[in-house]
Write a protein that holds these residues in place. Structure first.
Motif, PDB file in Angstrom:
ATOM      1  N   TRP A  78      -8.472   7.806 -42.200  1.00 55.23           N
ATOM      2  CA  TRP A  78      -7.053   7.427 -42.285  1.00 55.23           C
ATOM      3  C   TRP A  78      -6.420   7.863 -43.598  1.00 55.23           C
ATOM      4  CZ3 TRP A  78      -5.791   3.526 -45.941  1.00 55.23           C
ATOM      5  CH2 TRP A  78      -6.871   2.764 -46.425  1.00 55.23           C
ATOM      6  N   LEU A  79      -7.218   8.087 -44.629  1.00 56.13           N
ATOM      7  CA  LEU A  79      -6.694   8.624 -45.896  1.00 56.13           C
ATOM      8  C   LEU A  79      -6.861  10.142 -45.975  1.00 56.13           C
ATOM      9  CD1 LEU A  79      -7.886   5.922 -48.466  1.00 56.13           C
ATOM     10  CD2 LEU A  79      -5.533   6.396 -47.729  1.00 56.13           C
ATOM     11  N   GLN A  80      -7.948  10.646 -45.376  1.00 59.66           N
ATOM     12  CA  GLN A  80      -8.204  12.092 -45.401  1.00 59.66           C
ATOM     13  C   GLN A  80      -7.020  12.861 -44.804  1.00 59.66           C
ATOM     14  OE1 GLN A  80     -10.960  13.605 -46.874  1.00 59.66           O
ATOM     15  NE2 GLN A  80      -9.678  15.396 -46.607  1.00 59.66           N
ATOM     16  N   LYS A  81      -6.439  12.281 -43.751  1.00 60.09           N
ATOM     17  CA  LYS A  81      -5.291  12.905 -43.092  1.00 60.09           C
ATOM     18  C   LYS A  81      -4.159  13.199 -44.089  1.00 60.09           C
ATOM     19  CE  LYS A  81      -1.766  11.745 -39.650  1.00 60.09           C
ATOM     20  NZ  LYS A  81      -1.349  10.806 -38.609  1.00 60.09           N
ATOM     21  N   TYR A  82      -3.908  12.259 -45.007  1.00 55.31           N
ATOM     22  CA  TYR A  82      -2.809  12.433 -45.968  1.00 55.31           C
ATOM     23  C   TYR A  82      -3.230  13.296 -47.152  1.00 55.31           C
ATOM     24  CZ  TYR A  82      -0.489   9.414 -42.834  1.00 55.31           C
ATOM     25  OH  TYR A  82       0.060   8.932 -41.674  1.00 55.31           O
ATOM     26  N   CYS A  83      -4.530  13.236 -47.503  1.00 55.64           N
ATOM     27  CA  CYS A  83      -5.047  14.182 -48.501  1.00 55.64           C
ATOM     28  C   CYS A  83      -4.809  15.613 -48.010  1.00 55.64           C
ATOM     29  CB  CYS A  83      -6.552  13.960 -48.728  1.00 55.64           C
ATOM     30  SG  CYS A  83      -6.940  12.437 -49.606  1.00 55.64           S
ATOM     31  N   ASP A  84      -5.116  15.842 -46.727  1.00 57.35           N
ATOM     32  CA  ASP A  84      -4.954  17.186 -46.157  1.00 57.35           C
ATOM     33  C   ASP A  84      -3.484  17.584 -46.088  1.00 57.35           C
ATOM     34  OD1 ASP A  84      -7.672  17.245 -45.877  1.00 57.35           O
ATOM     35  OD2 ASP A  84      -7.681  16.893 -43.702  1.00 57.35           O
ATOM     36  N   ARG A  85      -2.655  16.643 -45.632  1.00 55.36           N
ATOM     37  CA  ARG A  85      -1.237  16.962 -45.449  1.00 55.36           C
ATOM     38  C   ARG A  85      -0.575  17.331 -46.779  1.00 55.36           C
ATOM     39  NH1 ARG A  85       3.208  13.025 -42.633  1.00 55.36           N
ATOM     40  NH2 ARG A  85       1.718  12.873 -40.915  1.00 55.36           N
ATOM     41  N   ILE A  86      -0.901  16.576 -47.819  1.00 58.46           N
ATOM     42  CA  ILE A  86      -0.263  16.830 -49.114  1.00 58.46           C
ATOM     43  C   ILE A  86      -0.857  18.080 -49.773  1.00 58.46           C
ATOM     44  CG2 ILE A  86       0.069  15.875 -51.432  1.00 58.46           C
ATOM     45  CD1 ILE A  86       0.368  13.119 -50.037  1.00 58.46           C
ATOM     46  N   SER A  87      -2.161  18.291 -49.582  1.00 60.57           N
ATOM     47  CA  SER A  87      -2.768  19.519 -50.125  1.00 60.57           C
ATOM     48  C   SER A  87      -2.148  20.748 -49.481  1.00 60.57           C
ATOM     49  CB  SER A  87      -4.282  19.521 -49.876  1.00 60.57           C
ATOM     50  OG  SER A  87      -4.872  18.353 -50.406  1.00 60.57           O
ATOM     51  N   SER A  88      -1.797  20.638 -48.203  1.00 59.52           N
ATOM     52  CA  SER A  88      -1.241  21.790 -47.481  1.00 59.52           C
ATOM     53  C   SER A  88       0.181  22.128 -47.949  1.00 59.52           C
ATOM     54  CB  SER A  88      -1.267  21.548 -45.969  1.00 59.52           C
ATOM     55  OG  SER A  88      -0.270  20.609 -45.621  1.00 59.52           O
ATOM     56  N   LEU A  89       0.793  21.249 -48.729  1.00 60.92           N
ATOM     57  CA  LEU A  89       2.096  21.569 -49.332  1.00 60.92           C
ATOM     58  C   LEU A  89       1.924  22.344 -50.629  1.00 60.92           C
ATOM     59  CD1 LEU A  89       3.750  18.017 -49.052  1.00 60.92           C
ATOM     60  CD2 LEU A  89       3.640  19.813 -47.319  1.00 60.92           C
ATOM     61  N   ASN A  90       0.657  22.612 -50.972  1.00 64.09           N
ATOM     62  CA  ASN A  90       0.296  23.284 -52.235  1.00 64.09           C
ATOM     63  C   ASN A  90       0.627  22.424 -53.468  1.00 64.09           C
ATOM     64  OD1 ASN A  90      -1.046  25.526 -53.320  1.00 64.09           O
ATOM     65  ND2 ASN A  90       0.864  26.407 -54.034  1.00 64.09           N
ATOM     66  N   ALA A  91       0.501  21.124 -53.302  1.00 62.81           N
ATOM     67  CA  ALA A  91       0.797  20.215 -54.420  1.00 62.81           C
ATOM     68  C   ALA A  91      -0.228  20.372 -55.551  1.00 62.81           C
ATOM     69  CB  ALA A  91       0.817  18.770 -53.930  1.00 62.81           C
ATOM     70  N   PHE A  92      -1.454  20.811 -55.208  1.00 61.11           N
ATOM     71  CA  PHE A  92      -2.524  20.893 -56.208  1.00 61.11           C
ATOM     72  C   PHE A  92      -2.947  22.347 -56.458  1.00 61.11           C
ATOM     73  CE2 PHE A  92      -2.849  16.945 -53.765  1.00 61.11           C
ATOM     74  CZ  PHE A  92      -2.593  16.023 -54.769  1.00 61.11           C
TER      75      PHE A  92
END
Ligand code: AKG
Ligand code: FE2
Length: 237
Positions: A78-92
């Motif tokens: 349930w948290l991995q989903k948001y880790c992936d979503r935000i990483s895919s915005l190139n935030a990191f």
């Protein structure tokens, strides 16, 4: 100052121009259903998962960041989903988020001004749920000019961001490296012209309005660069 690689081009419209580099504020990043589901998961976690601090309590997911490296723990789905979503915005800058802090603030609670420090890639991303808050930013002590210059929190205060439930906030560059951030321990927030992301965050609210806080739960999603896979390499403390 080194600038981050930057978020995907389509997010440039969410940059808060009046702030210092770089703030992205994205209202309604998650839906009401997602918010309800995430809150359910947070409150389903076993009681020992919570750490009570003065002014808030928190859950740590992904491992404990440490100068020698973070011993990685599996992120729940349930948290991995948001880790992936935000990483895919190139935030990191192409790296993947691997650490989540859940903070819960009851009305009247908050967090002292601080910087997140060197254990993280210099980007903070935060999903808010349940209630708004006002995030305040301060100059560091050392940059206060002149001999005998006041060193009070008030004199170091720069500006605030209104953070609504379901929003995503991204802080990078100067906002991460230099300025301190904190949340006042109060029950109400009055909007001033120092709140820099109005009207995008305010909805119908305007300068002079007072917003009453409820319980806010935030997910602070970050990338910890230094990770170790096994305790063997930790050595003596
Ligand atoms: O709840 C927030 O938005 C801020 C949390 C924070 O600053 C931290 O955990 O370092
Ligand atoms: Fe922080």
């Amino acid at each position: 100052m080194e600038h981050s690689d930057g978020m995907l081009e389509e997010f440039k419209t969410f940059v808060v121009q009046a702030a210092q580099p770089t703030v992205y504020y994205i209202p309604d990043f998650i839906s009401e259903d997602e918010e309800a589901y995430l809150l359910e998961q947070v409150y389903k976690s076993p009681i020992p998962k919570w750490t009570q601090l003065s002014g808030r309590r928190l859950q740590n997911w992904g491992g404990l960041p440490h100068p020698k490296g973070m011993l990685a723990e599996k992120m729940p789905d349930w948290l991995q989903k948001y880790c992936d979503r935000i990483s895919s915005l190139n935030a990191f800058s192409g790296k993947m988020a691997n650490h989540v802090l859940v903070n819960e603030y009851k009305p009247g609670e908050g967090i002292m001004p601080h910087v997140d420090g060197p254990l993280y890639h210099p980007t903070i991303t935060t999903i808010s749920m349940g209630s708004h808050t006002l995030l305040d930013f301060y100059k560091p002590l050392s940059s206060t000019q002149g001999p005998g210059a006041p060193q009070t929190e008030e004199s170091r205060y720069q500006f605030s961001l209104l953070v609504r439930p379901r929003s995503l906030l991204v802080l990078q560059d100067h906002m991460y490296q230099t300025l301190l951030h904190g949340i006042q321990l109060c029950h109400q927030d009055t909007l001033t012209d120092k709140v820099l992301n109005l009207p995008s965050a305010a909805g119908a609210a305007v300068v002079g309005d007072t917003l009453t806080r409820g319980t806010r739960v935030s997910l602070t999603i970050r990338h910890v660069p230094k990770v170790i896979k096994t305790k063997l390499f930790l050595g003596k403390k």
